[in-house]
Design a protein around this motif. Structure first.
Motif, PDB file in Angstrom:
ATOM      1  N   GLY A 281       0.813  -1.214   0.000  1.00 38.42           N
ATOM      2  CA  GLY A 281       0.000   0.000   0.000  1.00 38.42           C
ATOM      3  C   GLY A 281       0.842   1.258   0.000  1.00 38.42           C
ATOM      4  N   LEU A 282       2.119   1.151   0.343  1.00 40.76           N
ATOM      5  CA  LEU A 282       3.053   2.277   0.292  1.00 40.76           C
ATOM      6  C   LEU A 282       3.600   2.356  -1.132  1.00 40.76           C
ATOM      7  CD1 LEU A 282       4.972   1.497   3.610  1.00 40.76           C
ATOM      8  CD2 LEU A 282       2.983   2.982   3.312  1.00 40.76           C
ATOM      9  N   LEU A 283       3.202   3.365  -1.868  1.00 42.11           N
ATOM     10  CA  LEU A 283       3.457   3.406  -3.305  1.00 42.11           C
ATOM     11  C   LEU A 283       4.950   3.422  -3.620  1.00 42.11           C
ATOM     12  CD1 LEU A 283       2.038   3.412  -5.981  1.00 42.11           C
ATOM     13  CD2 LEU A 283       1.919   5.905  -5.903  1.00 42.11           C
ATOM     14  N   LEU A 284       5.732   4.198  -2.859  1.00 41.95           N
ATOM     15  CA  LEU A 284       7.168   4.232  -3.100  1.00 41.95           C
ATOM     16  C   LEU A 284       7.796   2.860  -2.865  1.00 41.95           C
ATOM     17  CD1 LEU A 284       8.169   7.653  -1.485  1.00 41.95           C
ATOM     18  CD2 LEU A 284       8.015   7.108  -3.917  1.00 41.95           C
ATOM     19  N   VAL A 285       7.345   2.181  -1.827  1.00 34.47           N
ATOM     20  CA  VAL A 285       7.884   0.850  -1.527  1.00 34.47           C
ATOM     21  C   VAL A 285       7.457  -0.157  -2.580  1.00 34.47           C
ATOM     22  CG1 VAL A 285       7.895  -1.031   0.162  1.00 34.47           C
ATOM     23  CG2 VAL A 285       7.948   1.344   0.942  1.00 34.47           C
ATOM     24  N   ASP A 286       6.181  -0.120  -2.974  1.00 29.21           N
ATOM     25  CA  ASP A 286       5.669  -1.084  -3.954  1.00 29.21           C
ATOM     26  C   ASP A 286       6.352  -0.924  -5.309  1.00 29.21           C
ATOM     27  OD1 ASP A 286       4.004  -2.006  -1.999  1.00 29.21           O
ATOM     28  OD2 ASP A 286       2.208  -1.002  -2.747  1.00 29.21           O
ATOM     29  N   THR A 287       6.521   0.329  -5.757  1.00 29.24           N
ATOM     30  CA  THR A 287       7.177   0.547  -7.045  1.00 29.24           C
ATOM     31  C   THR A 287       8.655   0.177  -6.988  1.00 29.24           C
ATOM     32  OG1 THR A 287       7.462   2.883  -6.420  1.00 29.24           O
ATOM     33  CG2 THR A 287       5.573   2.331  -7.799  1.00 29.24           C
ATOM     34  N   PHE A 288       9.266   0.335  -5.819  1.00 32.32           N
ATOM     35  CA  PHE A 288      10.666  -0.075  -5.671  1.00 32.32           C
ATOM     36  C   PHE A 288      10.786  -1.592  -5.730  1.00 32.32           C
ATOM     37  CE2 PHE A 288      14.404  -1.219  -3.175  1.00 32.32           C
ATOM     38  CZ  PHE A 288      15.371  -0.396  -3.727  1.00 32.32           C
ATOM     39  N   ILE A 289       9.850  -2.289  -5.088  1.00 32.51           N
ATOM     40  CA  ILE A 289       9.881  -3.756  -5.079  1.00 32.51           C
ATOM     41  C   ILE A 289       9.664  -4.311  -6.484  1.00 32.51           C
ATOM     42  CG2 ILE A 289       8.678  -5.821  -4.257  1.00 32.51           C
ATOM     43  CD1 ILE A 289       8.132  -4.333  -1.650  1.00 32.51           C
ATOM     44  N   THR A 290       8.683  -3.746  -7.198  1.00 32.62           N
ATOM     45  CA  THR A 290       8.340  -4.256  -8.531  1.00 32.62           C
ATOM     46  C   THR A 290       9.257  -3.718  -9.629  1.00 32.62           C
ATOM     47  OG1 THR A 290       6.716  -2.475  -8.801  1.00 32.62           O
ATOM     48  CG2 THR A 290       5.929  -4.573  -7.899  1.00 32.62           C
ATOM     49  N   GLY A 291      10.059  -2.709  -9.302  1.00 29.97           N
ATOM     50  CA  GLY A 291      10.953  -2.154 -10.305  1.00 29.97           C
ATOM     51  C   GLY A 291      10.275  -1.234 -11.300  1.00 29.97           C
ATOM     52  N   ASP A 292       9.111  -0.684 -10.964  1.00 25.71           N
ATOM     53  CA  ASP A 292       8.423   0.279 -11.835  1.00 25.71           C
ATOM     54  C   ASP A 292       9.036   1.663 -11.614  1.00 25.71           C
ATOM     55  OD1 ASP A 292       6.769  -1.740 -12.723  1.00 25.71           O
ATOM     56  OD2 ASP A 292       5.218  -1.339 -11.223  1.00 25.71           O
ATOM     57  N   TRP A 293      10.170   1.922 -12.228  1.00 32.44           N
ATOM     58  CA  TRP A 293      10.939   3.112 -11.907  1.00 32.44           C
ATOM     59  C   TRP A 293      10.271   4.383 -12.410  1.00 32.44           C
ATOM     60  CZ3 TRP A 293      13.650   1.779  -8.154  1.00 32.44           C
ATOM     61  CH2 TRP A 293      14.295   0.543  -8.102  1.00 32.44           C
ATOM     62  N   GLU A 294       9.536   4.316 -13.494  1.00 29.54           N
ATOM     63  CA  GLU A 294       8.835   5.513 -13.961  1.00 29.54           C
ATOM     64  C   GLU A 294       7.733   5.905 -12.984  1.00 29.54           C
ATOM     65  OE1 GLU A 294       7.437   5.372 -17.915  1.00 29.54           O
ATOM     66  OE2 GLU A 294       9.387   4.873 -18.802  1.00 29.54           O
ATOM     67  N   VAL A 295       6.998   4.908 -12.496  1.00 28.86           N
ATOM     68  CA  VAL A 295       5.962   5.180 -11.499  1.00 28.86           C
ATOM     69  C   VAL A 295       6.600   5.648 -10.194  1.00 28.86           C
ATOM     70  CG1 VAL A 295       3.951   4.225 -10.296  1.00 28.86           C
ATOM     71  CG2 VAL A 295       4.535   3.401 -12.581  1.00 28.86           C
ATOM     72  N   PHE A 296       7.741   5.075  -9.844  1.00 25.67           N
ATOM     73  CA  PHE A 296       8.466   5.481  -8.638  1.00 25.67           C
ATOM     74  C   PHE A 296       8.858   6.957  -8.713  1.00 25.67           C
ATOM     75  CE2 PHE A 296      12.413   6.178  -6.316  1.00 25.67           C
ATOM     76  CZ  PHE A 296      12.104   5.669  -5.061  1.00 25.67           C
ATOM     77  N   ARG A 297       9.396   7.358  -9.852  1.00 26.03           N
ATOM     78  CA  ARG A 297       9.797   8.758 -10.010  1.00 26.03           C
ATOM     79  C   ARG A 297       8.592   9.687  -9.945  1.00 26.03           C
ATOM     80  NH1 ARG A 297      13.741   6.450 -13.501  1.00 26.03           N
ATOM     81  NH2 ARG A 297      12.284   6.511 -15.256  1.00 26.03           N
ATOM     82  N   SER A 298       7.491   9.265 -10.553  1.00 27.09           N
ATOM     83  CA  SER A 298       6.277  10.084 -10.507  1.00 27.09           C
ATOM     84  C   SER A 298       5.740  10.194  -9.076  1.00 27.09           C
ATOM     85  CB  SER A 298       5.207   9.486 -11.422  1.00 27.09           C
ATOM     86  OG  SER A 298       4.008  10.235 -11.364  1.00 27.09           O
ATOM     87  N   ALA A 299       5.731   9.076  -8.339  1.00 24.03           N
ATOM     88  CA  ALA A 299       5.263   9.096  -6.949  1.00 24.03           C
ATOM     89  C   ALA A 299       6.162   9.960  -6.079  1.00 24.03           C
ATOM     90  CB  ALA A 299       5.203   7.668  -6.408  1.00 24.03           C
ATOM     91  N   LEU A 300       7.482   9.856  -6.281  1.00 22.25           N
ATOM     92  CA  LEU A 300       8.423  10.683  -5.516  1.00 22.25           C
ATOM     93  C   LEU A 300       8.241  12.158  -5.860  1.00 22.25           C
ATOM     94  CD1 LEU A 300      10.795  10.560  -3.516  1.00 22.25           C
ATOM     95  CD2 LEU A 300      12.337  10.422  -5.494  1.00 22.25           C
ATOM     96  N   HIS A 301       7.983  12.424  -7.126  1.00 20.52           N
ATOM     97  CA  HIS A 301       7.765  13.793  -7.592  1.00 20.52           C
ATOM     98  C   HIS A 301       6.536  14.409  -6.918  1.00 20.52           C
ATOM     99  CE1 HIS A 301       8.687  17.000 -10.326  1.00 20.52           C
ATOM    100  NE2 HIS A 301       7.519  16.959 -10.922  1.00 20.52           N
TER     101      HIS A 301
END
Length: 347
Positions: A193-213
């Motif tokens: 449920g933690l978007l930064l953690v989930d995208t880091f685990i799955t390797g969705d780096w574009e989504v990770f950057r957008s969530a961090l942004h």
């Protein structure tokens, strides 16, 4: 006459644990009872929220009985506790879903936001408080106190709107509202449920950057708000320690000022700071309503506010229970950390 030996350490530890557990249960019970009574005397009608203002009398009375509102308050509260013990918090009027599912959906967003905010607030607030205490009455002290006063007294929603105007609309450095850009919404399968953690685990780096942004700006604003409180309390604690005799003795012995401040004085306020930071974190979890509203953050604060306005007492009671559990858990964690940082509490 036989002498009674004092209880062993295991028995004392078990007794202390039992007393603490009983205190926690009584606190939660009192919190639930108080919230339940307030919910029943509020000038909001949950039946009208379900049937609407145009429903006839028979429909209104039928729903009134289905909700159990025709029973005495004691009986209603007893049924609520019975359902609670089975993990049933009822259904939310706002979503039509079980409150447990709603809370599991909205809590991670607020936890993620508040955790990053308390990191920002602590990393800034603690050094600033120490800096101000070591320069008491000088320009640096006045500057830190002014920043803390502005951060604590300025409405946080104003900071949020100004942040969106400057860093999103003008400079384009930060993301807009929501947890992630619209193009990436729903692409990552929830794990924690933690978007930064989930995208880091799955390797969705574009989504990770957008969530961090998107999270940097609201978390920074919340962090600056908590920084004002943490820096003020750190300054107060440090001033009390810097006037102690052991600090004067350390300075007379010729120890470096950095060693006196950080290894001696700061170490003695660490236990107090743990409580302050824990309470600040709990306050961020349940008090991020305004910043979540400004940034359209789908978190716990928005859910609680919407439920209150709708008169949805199932959702309100569930939210209050979560807030109580959060603060009790933080206090227990603080007690455990006391034993790590202060050996005197282990006896």
């Amino acid at each position: 006459m036989a002498s009674t030996s004092p209880p062993g350490p295991q028995l004392r530890r078990l007794r202390t644990l039992s007393q603490r557990l009983a205190s926690v249960l009584l606190t939660l019970l009192g919190l639930l009872l108080l919230t339940f009574i307030i919910g029943r005397v509020m000038p909001l009608d949950p039946v009208l929220s379900i049937v609407g203002p145009d429903a006839d009398r028979s429909t209104y009375e039928q729903v009134y009985r289905q909700l159990g509102l025709d029973r005495p308050l004691v009986v209603q509260f007893g049924y609520y506790l019975r359902d609670l013990l089975h993990g049933d918090l009822g259904n939310a009027l706002l979503t039509g879903q079980p409150v447990v599912d709603d809370l599991a959906r909205v809590l991670p967003a607020t936890i993620e936001l508040a955790t990053l905010a308390i990191v920002v607030g602590s990393l800034l607030g603690v050094p600033l408080g120490v800096f101000a205490a070591t320069r008491r009455g000088r320009l640096g002290d006045h500057a830190v106190r002014l920043v803390s006063l502005l951060g604590h007294s300025t409405p946080i929603f104003w900071f949020g709107m100004m942040g969106l105007l400057v860093f999103y609309a003008w400079l384009g450095w930060a993301g807009g509202t929501g947890r992630v850009g619209l193009a990436y919404d729903g692409l990552t399968e929830p794990i924690t449920g933690l978007l930064l953690v989930d995208t880091f685990i799955t390797g969705d780096w574009e989504v990770f950057r957008s969530a961090l942004h998107h999270i940097v700006l609201p978390a920074s604003i919340l962090g600056l708000h908590s920084m004002a409180y943490i820096s003020r309390m750190t300054r107060s604690f440090m001033l009390a320690q810097l006037s102690q005799e052991y600090v004067l003795t350390a300075r007379v012995k010729g120890l470096p000022e950095r060693t006196v401040i950080w290894r001696h004085a700061f170490r003695n306020i660490l236990v107090q700071l743990l409580t302050i930071i824990a309470l600040a974190y709990g306050g961020l979890l349940e008090g991020a309503v305004l910043i979540e509203t400004v940034f359209g953050w789908p978190g716990f604060g928005q859910y609680l506010t919407s439920s209150l306005l709708l008169g949805d007492m199932n959702a309100v009671m569930g939210s209050v229970l979560v807030v109580g559990i959060v603060f009790i858990t933080l206090n227990l964690v603080s007690d455990l950390l006391y034993q790590v940082f202060d050996p005197r509490t282990r006896k």
